[in-house]
Enzyme design. Structure first.
Site, PDB file in Angstrom:
ATOM      1  N   ASP A  35      35.721  73.849  47.818  1.00 29.35           N
ATOM      2  CA  ASP A  35      35.475  75.295  47.912  1.00 29.35           C
ATOM      3  C   ASP A  35      36.825  76.008  47.865  1.00 29.35           C
ATOM      4  O   ASP A  35      37.772  75.460  47.299  1.00 29.35           O
ATOM      5  CB  ASP A  35      34.669  75.590  49.193  1.00 29.35           C
ATOM      6  CG  ASP A  35      33.824  76.853  49.056  1.00 29.35           C
ATOM      7  OD1 ASP A  35      34.397  77.905  48.757  1.00 29.35           O
ATOM      8  OD2 ASP A  35      32.593  76.782  49.256  1.00 29.35           O
ATOM      9  N   HIS A  46      38.091  76.300  44.634  1.00 27.65           N
ATOM     10  CA  HIS A  46      37.652  77.593  44.108  1.00 27.65           C
ATOM     11  C   HIS A  46      38.769  78.633  44.121  1.00 27.65           C
ATOM     12  O   HIS A  46      38.529  79.812  43.924  1.00 27.65           O
ATOM     13  CB  HIS A  46      36.427  78.110  44.889  1.00 27.65           C
ATOM     14  CG  HIS A  46      35.212  77.241  44.725  1.00 27.65           C
ATOM     15  ND1 HIS A  46      34.000  77.533  45.295  1.00 27.65           N
ATOM     16  CD2 HIS A  46      35.032  76.070  44.056  1.00 27.65           C
ATOM     17  CE1 HIS A  46      33.124  76.582  44.970  1.00 27.65           C
ATOM     18  NE2 HIS A  46      33.733  75.691  44.230  1.00 27.65           N
TER      19      HIS A  46
END
Ligand SMILES: *[C@@H]1O[C@H](CO)[C@@H](O)[C@H](O)[C@H]1NC(C)=O
Ligand SMILES: *[C@@H]1O[C@H](CO)[C@@H](O)[C@H](O)[C@H]1NC(C)=O
Ligand SMILES: *[C@@H]1O[C@H](CO)[C@@H](O)[C@H](O)[C@H]1NC(C)=O
Length: 411
Positions: free
Chosen positions: A228, A251
């Site tokens: 993430d 991310h």
């Protein structure tokens, strides 16, 4: 072949750890008055027997002591459940948690009353150095429904710092957390450096470092590869400086998501400088939810000298964030975005739409500037002789452009 690789790995690893130890020893106060070794409190460090009780007793003794104290965790693998290292430590001027060993988390989710594994809270002058925090998350990732459901049970964070003042975290490693790796909540004056974080690219919600409601946070020399955001700056933070971060996979570096809950705090003063993102889905991102129940402000951010290597969305503001297929309605975000600078952003993008500034129709972004942006398309059909033209997209924002601009400015 495999053995050679392993050997190389261990060799590099020992080089790395020896240099980290050198860094760490400078962090440890020279005037330690009392040392508390977990082994003296019955910790076995054999990787099998639960050492939680010994750790907590050693912490209580250290915290209840006085002066500059140290909690020592020698080399070994310590199997532990949830640990609360909480203060206040009334007569302690600084408390150093010096790890040489590895902490290995239980995989039994029933053991966790709160979604945190190792918690440090309500202390002043905490120093955490060295060690590996292994969340053993792979077993619990299949139970994480949060990527798909808005109301979901949150799994434990590897390391939580809550309500601490004057904290240093240096040379620590976090691997395979069940949920976030490190969360920093309601802290004042937090310095993190030489932190390594690792989890697979497809592990859900394994954000590297998540910040909420802090003031004065400096994080530098981080190496983060995860499933993430590498670093996510949530609501209520002020004066956050991130430098020399290597991120990927993951991310990217995000401010947000903001505007999900009622009465969120503003985010003011964020500087992200000298970072490299490699193979991440986003580079530098600001994201806010649609349907924000209350207004808030996100202002004074600078993203400077950022290298993108094969990043999907290098520069992105997304005020229409709603990761679930069914969000209640689609009222515009009420987070005001103000005074945002992107400066000296270069490298390669996988997506032709390399700059995407999608602001709220209810609250257009103000004072957004881009200076010296130079990105090259390397996605499908890219490379030598590529005809794909990079582009920028802007909604509800009139940015100021200066210096090099590739992609060309949106109009
Ligand atoms: C702190 O030190 C003072 C003075 O020695 C003592 O009276 C007090 O009980 C100590 N507090 C704690 C929590 O140990
Ligand atoms: C942190 O401490 C302050 C003051 O003691 C308190 O008001 C606040 O609720 C605490 N924050 C959290 C998250 O516990
Ligand atoms: C913007 O934020 C930086 C910290 O990142 C701070 O030093 C500076 O004073 C802030 N500027 C304004 C106008 O608030």
């Amino acid at each position: 072949m495999e053995q050679k690789l392993c050997f190389l790995f261990f060799f590099l690893f020992s080089l790395l750890t020896s240099s980290l130890v050198a860094v760490d020893s400078r962090r440890i106060p020279a005037n330690i008055t009392h040392t508390f070794n977990v082994k003296k409190f019955g910790a076995r460090g054999n990787g099998r027997t639960d050492d939680s009780k010994a750790f907590i007793e050693a912490w209580r003794a250290a915290c209840g002591s006085y002066g500059a104290v140290r909690l020592e965790i020698p080399s070994g693998t310590y199997f532990v459940g949830p640990l609360k290292f909480n203060g206040p430590c009334t007569n302690v001027s600084s408390i150093t948690v010096q790890l040489q060993g590895t902490l290995k988390a239980t995989t039994d989710l029933n053991k966790f009353k709160n979604p945190h594994w190792v918690e440090f809270g309500w202390v002043n002058g905490l120093i955490v150095t060295g060690g590996i925090f292994d969340g053993q998350g792979a077993v619990s990732w299949p139970f994480n429904k949060c990527p798909k459901q808005m109301h979901c049970k949150v799994l434990p964070t590897n390391i939580l710092f809550v309500n601490t003042t004057n904290t240093v975290a240096a040379g620590i490693t976090s691997i395979n957390s069940k949920f976030f790796h490190i969360a920093i909540l309601s802290c004042t004056n937090f310095k993190g450096s030489n932190i390594k974080i690792r989890a697979p690219k497809n592990s859900p919600n394994t954000d590297g470092i998540h910040l909420e409601h802090n003031s004065v946070v400096t994080l530098s020399h981080l190496t983060i590869g995860t499933g993430d955001d590498c670093v996510s700056i949530g609501q209520g933070n002020s004066d956050v400086t991130l430098t020399k971060i290597k991120c990927g996979p993951g991310h990217g570096i995000s401010v947000g998501s903001l505007g999900r809950y009622k009465d969120e705090g503003d985010v003011r003063g964020v500087l992200v400088r000298d970072c490299t993102l490699t193979g991440t889905t986003n580079g530098v991102r600001i994201k806010t939810w649609q349907n924000s129940p209350s207004p808030s402000t996100a202002s004074n951010f600078t993203f400077d000298n950022i290298l993108m290597n094969d990043v999907d969305n290098p520069i992105i503001i997304d005020q229409h964030y709603c990761p679930y297929s069914k969000c209640d309605s689609s009222a515009p975000s009420r987070v005001k975005i103000r005074d945002i600078k992107f400066r000296n952003i270069r490298g390669t993008t996988m997506n032709p739409e390399a700059v995407s500034l999608l602001c709220s129709q209810g609250m257009p972004c103000k004072d957004v500037t881009l200076q010296d942006v130079s990105l090259k398309y390397v996605g499908e059909g890219g490379g030598v002789g590529a005809t794909t033209i990079l582009n920028s997209k802007c909604f509800n924002v009139k940015p100021t452009f200066s210096g090099t601009q590739y992609p060309p400015p949106c109009r």
